[in-house]
Design an enzyme around this catalytic site. Structure first.
Site, PDB file in Angstrom:
ATOM      1  N   ASP A  72       0.873  -1.173   0.000  1.00  0.00           N
ATOM      2  CA  ASP A  72       0.000   0.000   0.000  1.00  0.00           C
ATOM      3  C   ASP A  72       0.911   1.224   0.000  1.00  0.00           C
ATOM      4  O   ASP A  72       1.526   1.537   1.011  1.00  0.00           O
ATOM      5  CB  ASP A  72      -0.920   0.012   1.221  1.00  0.00           C
ATOM      6  CG  ASP A  72      -1.919   1.153   1.171  1.00  0.00           C
ATOM      7  OD1 ASP A  72      -2.649   1.239   0.177  1.00  0.00           O
ATOM      8  OD2 ASP A  72      -1.952   1.953   2.121  1.00  0.00           O
ATOM      9  N   GLU A  73       1.006   1.891  -1.082  1.00  0.00           N
ATOM     10  CA  GLU A  73       1.951   2.933  -1.452  1.00  0.00           C
ATOM     11  C   GLU A  73       3.109   2.289  -2.210  1.00  0.00           C
ATOM     12  O   GLU A  73       3.471   1.138  -1.990  1.00  0.00           O
ATOM     13  CB  GLU A  73       2.466   3.755  -0.251  1.00  0.00           C
ATOM     14  CG  GLU A  73       1.390   4.484   0.510  1.00  0.00           C
ATOM     15  CD  GLU A  73       0.569   5.439  -0.347  1.00  0.00           C
ATOM     16  OE1 GLU A  73       1.040   5.865  -1.428  1.00  0.00           O
ATOM     17  OE2 GLU A  73      -0.555   5.753   0.055  1.00  0.00           O
ATOM     18  N   GLU A  74       3.659   3.053  -3.116  1.00  0.00           N
ATOM     19  CA  GLU A  74       4.651   2.530  -4.055  1.00  0.00           C
ATOM     20  C   GLU A  74       5.941   2.123  -3.344  1.00  0.00           C
ATOM     21  O   GLU A  74       6.545   2.919  -2.628  1.00  0.00           O
ATOM     22  CB  GLU A  74       4.957   3.578  -5.125  1.00  0.00           C
ATOM     23  CG  GLU A  74       5.877   3.094  -6.205  1.00  0.00           C
ATOM     24  CD  GLU A  74       6.021   4.089  -7.340  1.00  0.00           C
ATOM     25  OE1 GLU A  74       6.764   3.795  -8.293  1.00  0.00           O
ATOM     26  OE2 GLU A  74       5.381   5.159  -7.271  1.00  0.00           O
TER      27      GLU A  74
END
Length: 248
Positions: free
Chosen positions: A197-199
């Protein structure tokens, strides 16, 4: 005597109405409580979320890239809760595991993991009484292990898999990770899935993907693109898509 009787008779309808109202309000509160304790049952994806889920049937790696507040983390949390519990809805056509699973969910920092995937999966981090109001149903949470970092952060969750009630087929394990501790902390485990969750940095992503090789597992990535055409984004784009973006 007639006056007294008249008062008594007149008071009964009001008392009955009051009793019915209290019963009705109690029922509404119970419905809301049950809904909050089983949000997974009410999850219905919109078109883009549904496409993301369905792609899991044929793709080990998936990316849900969209703007803020468009349901990326919610979609990731709902799918992770399904795999952890084995509770797949009738409309589900995506990836299915037929055994209990070991999954990771990760964010950039410990605080970010706590405030996003942990919150969506378990409930408000700082309110333990509300744990079970996330996507993992309350009756499926068999235990939690606290982390050593950010206040309210969990290290892992034990999840009942395979049905409900008193008879369970097994237990899944969900662990929370962050990118900030480096690739070395991602080594060694054999997993069924990793949710970024998030790059993530490419080395973290590659290490997470490697953890799923032995199980034919999956990776999902949910984020708002802030780093431009990064190496991770490029993994999910065709040559034609890259060329079109380059011409804009």
């Amino acid at each position: 005597m007639r006056r007294s009787a008249a008062v008594s008779v007149a008071s009964k309808p009001a008392s009955a109405r009051s009793s019915l109202m209290r019963t009705y309000l109690a029922l509404l509160e119970e419905v809301e409580r049950r809904r909050n304790r089983n949000r997974l049952a009410a999850y219905r994806p919109y078109e883009r979320q549904a496409y993301f889920h369905a792609a899991g049937a044929t793709h080990r790696e998936r990316l849900f890239m969209a703007g803020n507040q468009l349901g990326k983390t919610r979609a990731g949390g709902a799918e992770w809760a399904m795999h952890l519990t084995g509770r797949y809805p009738d409309w589900w056509v995506g990836k299915v595991f037929d055994t209990p699973v070991r999954l990771w969910a990760a964010g950039v920092t410990g605080e970010g993991t706590r405030d996003n995937p942990q919150r969506v999966l378990v409930g408000p981090p700082q309110q333990q009484g509300a744990w079970g109001t996330g996507m993992i149903p309350a009756d499926a949470i068999a235990g939690t292990v606290m982390g050593r970092g950010a206040p309210g952060a969990l290290d892992s969750v034990i999840v009942r898999w395979g049905g409900g009630g008193d008879i369970q087929a097994g237990e899944s394990v969900l662990s929370f990770k962050s990118y900030e501790k480096g690739r070395e902390k991602w080594q060694g485990e054999t997993l069924h899935g990793v949710w970024f969750d998030e790059e993530p940095p490419l080395d973290i992503y590659s290490e997470g993907l490697t953890r799923t090789n032995a199980t034919d597992g999956i990776t999902i990535v949910t984020f708002t693109p802030l780093l431009g055409m990064s190496d991770v984004v490029l993994r999910f784009l065709s040559a034609g898509e890259v060329e079109r973006i380059g011409k804009r």
